[in-house]
Enzyme design. Structure first.
Site, mmCIF file in Angstrom:
data_model
loop_
_atom_site.group_PDB
_atom_site.id
_atom_site.type_symbol
_atom_site.label_atom_id
_atom_site.label_comp_id
_atom_site.label_asym_id
_atom_site.label_seq_id
_atom_site.Cartn_x
_atom_site.Cartn_y
_atom_site.Cartn_z
ATOM 1 N N HIS A 200 0.809 -1.234 0.000
ATOM 2 C CA HIS A 200 0.000 0.000 0.000
ATOM 3 C C HIS A 200 0.835 1.273 0.000
ATOM 4 O O HIS A 200 0.291 2.377 -0.042
ATOM 5 C CB HIS A 200 -0.994 -0.009 1.162
ATOM 6 C CG HIS A 200 -0.434 0.168 2.529
ATOM 7 N ND1 HIS A 200 -0.598 1.335 3.241
ATOM 8 C CD2 HIS A 200 0.274 -0.654 3.340
ATOM 9 C CE1 HIS A 200 -0.027 1.217 4.431
ATOM 10 N NE2 HIS A 200 0.507 0.015 4.523
ATOM 11 N N THR A 235 -3.531 -19.610 3.904
ATOM 12 C CA THR A 235 -4.063 -19.540 2.537
ATOM 13 C C THR A 235 -3.742 -18.187 1.912
ATOM 14 O O THR A 235 -3.937 -17.147 2.540
ATOM 15 C CB THR A 235 -5.593 -19.775 2.559
ATOM 16 O OG1 THR A 235 -5.826 -21.059 3.145
ATOM 17 C CG2 THR A 235 -6.188 -19.734 1.165
ATOM 18 N N CYS A 322 1.766 6.025 12.473
ATOM 19 C CA CYS A 322 1.464 5.004 13.465
ATOM 20 C C CYS A 322 1.531 5.575 14.875
ATOM 21 O O CYS A 322 0.917 5.042 15.782
ATOM 22 C CB CYS A 322 2.442 3.841 13.340
ATOM 23 S SG CYS A 322 2.513 3.185 11.678
HETATM 24 N N1 PLP Z 1 8.076 -0.175 7.783
HETATM 25 C C1 PLP Z 1 7.980 1.128 7.476
HETATM 26 C C2 PLP Z 1 9.223 1.936 7.282
HETATM 27 C C3 PLP Z 1 6.719 1.730 7.348
HETATM 28 O O1 PLP Z 1 6.632 3.021 7.063
HETATM 29 C C4 PLP Z 1 5.565 0.942 7.555
HETATM 30 C C5 PLP Z 1 4.213 1.539 7.484
HETATM 31 O O2 PLP Z 1 4.005 2.685 7.823
HETATM 32 C C6 PLP Z 1 5.731 -0.427 7.854
HETATM 33 C C7 PLP Z 1 7.000 -0.944 7.961
HETATM 34 C C8 PLP Z 1 4.558 -1.318 8.077
HETATM 35 O O3 PLP Z 1 3.963 -1.708 6.866
HETATM 36 P P1 PLP Z 1 2.446 -2.234 6.855
HETATM 37 O O4 PLP Z 1 1.586 -1.017 7.007
HETATM 38 O O5 PLP Z 1 2.280 -2.867 5.520
HETATM 39 O O6 PLP Z 1 2.299 -3.210 7.954
#
Ligand code: PLP
Length: 382
Positions: A200, A235, A322
């Protein structure tokens, strides 16, 4: 609506949506089934695997599909540490600016008995390669350094670290989630053992990603099952995997479009600095991906600013997506020794391939207006 939060997620590319549709509709087979419907799905997964491999410079057998970047990071760190010994022993070395997915995987290994070493970046947001290499004491089992920071966009010296550790029995992992589609990424050229990616972040669907695993690299599976050659059971999410493969095909075009975003990002930063004064660009002096600006505005509360901008239909982020909602300054800015007042005054603006120059103009006006209004309100309360 103006969307400047492409590091949080990108819109699904129209070609990706079209490629996925049959797999959320009539085509429902399980790729592990021996019958025709199953084998049709298997062929689609294999094609997606070949596309990801072709675009990222690895062999199809080195692609392990996962449920996103977070899972790929967990599998990389914990899977390789458990493959080296159970219970795991020795040291895991990471940078202090890694995404929570890596920080938490390392913390888990710490709880299981390993020693965790975190290497801090310089004030420019870049981890010094030699410092990272020196931190890899002889007992190091796995080392992880991200390719581009999700918060500042600063590129990290992954190839240099991997080259220096190549002759040693250290598994080298890079989280390339924020680099793919923004700068050219090749598993072969980086010469790492493991690389994480997430659909994404480059026009693909959410909830799907991959871990690239160097041929011969041992990995203890964290989820049981025969899928992905026993490395990741469960799966297959065929629609999402097909979407990831289609998104991978679009990487070259995205890279071409991204090139001009660098100049627009620079203009955005320069214009905000010129019009507002007292502005700090985190990582501005280091090599960065072209789409990311991490900008602090003196005397401003970024959480309130974000809400003000949201009401004006401008989507931005405060620090890492996050971490938003948390009051503490971001761990990345803290590791860069940014003073808490500046860290809490920081917005992350991340452009996408769809972002138009006129939207940047509008965003500048909206941010200037919102920052001036907040500064004026603060002054009148004094
Ligand atoms: N690693 C980094 C540097 C990211 O920016 C993110 C998502 O913000 C992730 C890992 C996590 O990816 P996912 O959202 O697909 O779990």
């Amino acid at each position: 609506m103006i969307y400047l939060d492409h590091n949080a997620t990108t819109p699904l590319a129209p070609a990706v949506r079209d490629a996925m549709l049959p797999w959320v509709g009539g085509d429902f087979g399980n790729p592990s089934s021996a019958h025709t419907i199953g084998q049709t799905a298997r062929a689609a997964v294999d094609e997606a695997r070949a596309r990801v491999a072709g675009q990222l410079g690895c062999a199809p057998g080195e692609v392990v599909f996962t449920g996103g970047g977070t899972e790929a990071d967990l599998l990389a760190l914990v899977g390789s540490a458990l493959a080296a010994g159970t219970p795991p022993t020795g040291r895991v070395v990471i940078s202090a600016i890694e995404h929570e997915a890596v920080l938490e995987a390392a913390a888990l290994l710490g709880r299981l008995g390993m020693t965790v070493t975190e290497v801090r970046p310089g004030p420019d947001g870049r981890v010094d390669a030699q410092r990272f290499i020196d931190a890899c004491a002889p007992d190091t089992v796995v080392a992880s350094l991200m390719l581009a920071s999700n918060e500042t966009g600063v590129l990290q010296p992954v190839a240099e670290v991997a080259a220096a550790l190549r002759s040693r029995p250290v598994v080298v992992h890079t989280d390339a989630v924020q680099a793919i589609g923004k700068v050219p990424v090749s598993f072969a050229d980086l010469d790492v053992d493991l690389l994480s990616l997430s659909g994404h972040k480059f026009g693909g669907p959410k909830g799907v990603g991959a871990l690239l695993v160097r041929h011969g690299q041992q990995l203890a599976p964290l989820m049981g099952g025969s899928q992905e050659a026993g490395r990741r059971g469960g799966t297959h999410n065929v629609a999402a995997i097909v979407g990831l493969g289609q998104a991978a095909l679009g990487i070259d075009v995205r890279l071409e479009q991204m090139r001009s975003r660098g100049a627009e990002r620079d203009r955005l930063e320069a214009e905000l600095g010129r019009r507002l004064g007292d502005v700090m660009v985190h990582g501005g002096s280091a090599p960065r991906v072209p789409n990311t600006a991490s900008v602090a505005f003196a005397g401003v509360d970024a959480a309130a600013l974000l809400m003000r901008l949201d009401l004006a239909d401008l989507c931005v982020s405060r620090g890492s997506a996050c971490a938003s909602g948390a009051e503490a300054p971001s761990h990345v800015l803290r590791a860069m020794d940014v003073a808490p007042a500046w860290a809490l005054a920081t917005l992350r603006l991340s452009l996408g391939v769809e972002t138009r120059a006129t939207e940047i103009e509008q965003a500048i006006e909206l941010i200037v207006g919102a920052v001036e209004a907040q500064r004026a309100a603060t002054r009148s309360n004094l």
